[in-house]
Design a protein around this motif. Structure first.
Motif, PDB file in Angstrom:
ATOM      1  N   ALA A 247      41.095   6.157  -2.536  1.00 51.26           N
ATOM      2  CA  ALA A 247      40.236   5.977  -1.351  1.00 51.26           C
ATOM      3  C   ALA A 247      40.586   4.665  -0.661  1.00 51.26           C
ATOM      4  O   ALA A 247      39.772   3.750  -0.587  1.00 51.26           O
ATOM      5  CB  ALA A 247      38.766   6.008  -1.764  1.00 51.26           C
TER       6      ALA A 247
ATOM      7  N   ASP B 162      38.365   3.121   1.968  1.00 53.07           N
ATOM      8  CA  ASP B 162      37.107   2.517   1.561  1.00 53.07           C
ATOM      9  C   ASP B 162      37.245   1.025   1.275  1.00 53.07           C
ATOM     10  O   ASP B 162      36.281   0.392   0.827  1.00 53.07           O
ATOM     11  CB  ASP B 162      36.546   3.230   0.325  1.00 53.07           C
TER      12      ASP B 162
ATOM     13  N   TYR C 146      35.425  -4.105  -1.234  1.00 56.38           N
ATOM     14  CA  TYR C 146      35.584  -2.776  -1.841  1.00 56.38           C
ATOM     15  C   TYR C 146      34.252  -2.039  -1.802  1.00 56.38           C
ATOM     16  O   TYR C 146      33.240  -2.534  -2.298  1.00 56.38           O
ATOM     17  CB  TYR C 146      36.079  -2.918  -3.291  1.00 56.38           C
ATOM     18  N   THR C 147      34.264  -0.867  -1.203  1.00 58.45           N
ATOM     19  CA  THR C 147      33.036  -0.091  -1.063  1.00 58.45           C
ATOM     20  C   THR C 147      32.994   1.096  -2.021  1.00 58.45           C
ATOM     21  O   THR C 147      31.961   1.742  -2.161  1.00 58.45           O
ATOM     22  CB  THR C 147      32.888   0.443   0.375  1.00 58.45           C
ATOM     23  N   ASN C 148      34.115   1.375  -2.677  1.00 58.68           N
ATOM     24  CA  ASN C 148      34.232   2.525  -3.573  1.00 58.68           C
ATOM     25  C   ASN C 148      34.971   2.060  -4.819  1.00 58.68           C
ATOM     26  O   ASN C 148      36.181   1.825  -4.776  1.00 58.68           O
ATOM     27  CB  ASN C 148      34.989   3.655  -2.864  1.00 58.68           C
ATOM     28  N   TYR C 149      34.241   1.920  -5.927  1.00 51.99           N
ATOM     29  CA  TYR C 149      34.843   1.337  -7.133  1.00 51.99           C
ATOM     30  C   TYR C 149      34.086   1.811  -8.369  1.00 51.99           C
ATOM     31  O   TYR C 149      32.991   2.382  -8.279  1.00 51.99           O
ATOM     32  CB  TYR C 149      34.790  -0.199  -7.048  1.00 51.99           C
TER      33      TYR C 149
ATOM     34  N   ASN D 112      28.770   0.958  -6.654  1.00 46.18           N
ATOM     35  CA  ASN D 112      28.937   1.673  -5.379  1.00 46.18           C
ATOM     36  C   ASN D 112      27.676   1.647  -4.511  1.00 46.18           C
ATOM     37  O   ASN D 112      27.602   2.360  -3.510  1.00 46.18           O
ATOM     38  CB  ASN D 112      29.387   3.116  -5.600  1.00 46.18           C
TER      39      ASN D 112
ATOM     40  N   ASN E 255      38.640   2.490  -6.281  1.00 48.55           N
ATOM     41  CA  ASN E 255      39.136   3.860  -6.342  1.00 48.55           C
ATOM     42  C   ASN E 255      40.532   3.914  -5.727  1.00 48.55           C
ATOM     43  O   ASN E 255      40.696   3.659  -4.526  1.00 48.55           O
ATOM     44  CB  ASN E 255      38.186   4.784  -5.576  1.00 48.55           C
TER      45      ASN E 255
ATOM     46  N   LYS F 144      25.285   1.350   2.733  1.00 51.17           N
ATOM     47  CA  LYS F 144      25.158   1.061   1.299  1.00 51.17           C
ATOM     48  C   LYS F 144      23.803   0.433   0.987  1.00 51.17           C
ATOM     49  O   LYS F 144      23.125   0.806   0.025  1.00 51.17           O
ATOM     50  CB  LYS F 144      26.286   0.125   0.858  1.00 51.17           C
TER      51      LYS F 144
ATOM     52  N   CYS G 235      28.576  -3.542  -2.158  1.00 55.94           N
ATOM     53  CA  CYS G 235      30.030  -3.708  -2.071  1.00 55.94           C
ATOM     54  C   CYS G 235      30.450  -5.005  -2.751  1.00 55.94           C
ATOM     55  O   CYS G 235      29.659  -5.934  -2.910  1.00 55.94           O
ATOM     56  CB  CYS G 235      30.466  -3.704  -0.611  1.00 55.94           C
TER      57      CYS G 235
END
Length: 201
Positions: free
Chosen positions: A73, A76, A50-53, A37, A70, A187, A40
């Protein structure tokens, strides 16, 4: 969630990374978790970032790492990111502790047949890259994709960085491209601020 359930939910092969080529798997696992996270991940087959994993290492499936976005989300996930906008950088992030240095370090073009790498503190190198790109009206937007987790001399894990070039996404609106730039820049700045304190341990 069991390891089998993780892989069943993950039907995107770009997000299942093979680690057979990594000899020091445990060290590599701890190393790449530093970037969970914080950088990305791009999937070429579905043209998404994917920015949220979360990262999973299912023992039942052998030497694999699974990037699991996620599921709660959806906002994201960045869509319509064409492969033509993704470029190799030749820049590699390594754990400084194995070089007797603190935090993360950056090197260029690691690998067989390459000149001896020069290492720079991550923060110093990234600041210079961002400044140089800004001078030419560009933004440095690093991402990871399958194959970017590697090992140097069967001893040291490292991450190769790809980058996103927004000018190669003409099908997206100016607002959409600005939103993508802000997301990836945020990020990178998070990683930048912590780079001197991150270590595999």
């Amino acid at each position: 969630m069991t390891n089998s359930e993780v892989l069943k939910q993950q039907d995107n092969s770009d997000l299942v990374w093979d680690m057979d080529h990594i000899s020091k798997r445990d060290f590599a696992e701890r190393f790449i978790r530093l970037f969970e996270n914080r950088l990305c991940v791009y999937s070429e087959s579905v043209e998404q970032i994917y920015t949220n994993y979360n990262l999973h290492f299912p023992t039942e499936q052998g030497r694999k790492m699974v990037v699991l976005p996620n599921p709660y989300a959806f906002h994201d996930t960045l869509h319509s990111i064409r492969t033509a906008a993704i470029r190799k950088t030749g820049l590699c992030i390594m754990p400084g502790e194995l070089l007797g240095k603190q935090g993360l370090v950056l090197a260029a073009h690691l690998g067989k047949g390459q000149p001896a790498p020069k290492f720079m503190p991550f923060k110093q190198a990234i600041a210079r890259i961002i400044s140089d790109q800004r001078k030419i009206g560009d933004a440095f937007l690093p991402i990871l994709m399958k194959g970017d987790l590697r090992e140097f001399d069967e001893q040291m894990p490292y991450l190769h960085m790809h980058r996103l070039q927004l000018e190669n996404l003409p099908h997206l609106s100016v607002f959409e491209r600005q939103d993508i730039q802000q997301t990836l820049t945020k990020k990178l700045l998070m990683l930048y601020r912590m780079a001197d304190t991150l270590k595999v341990g």
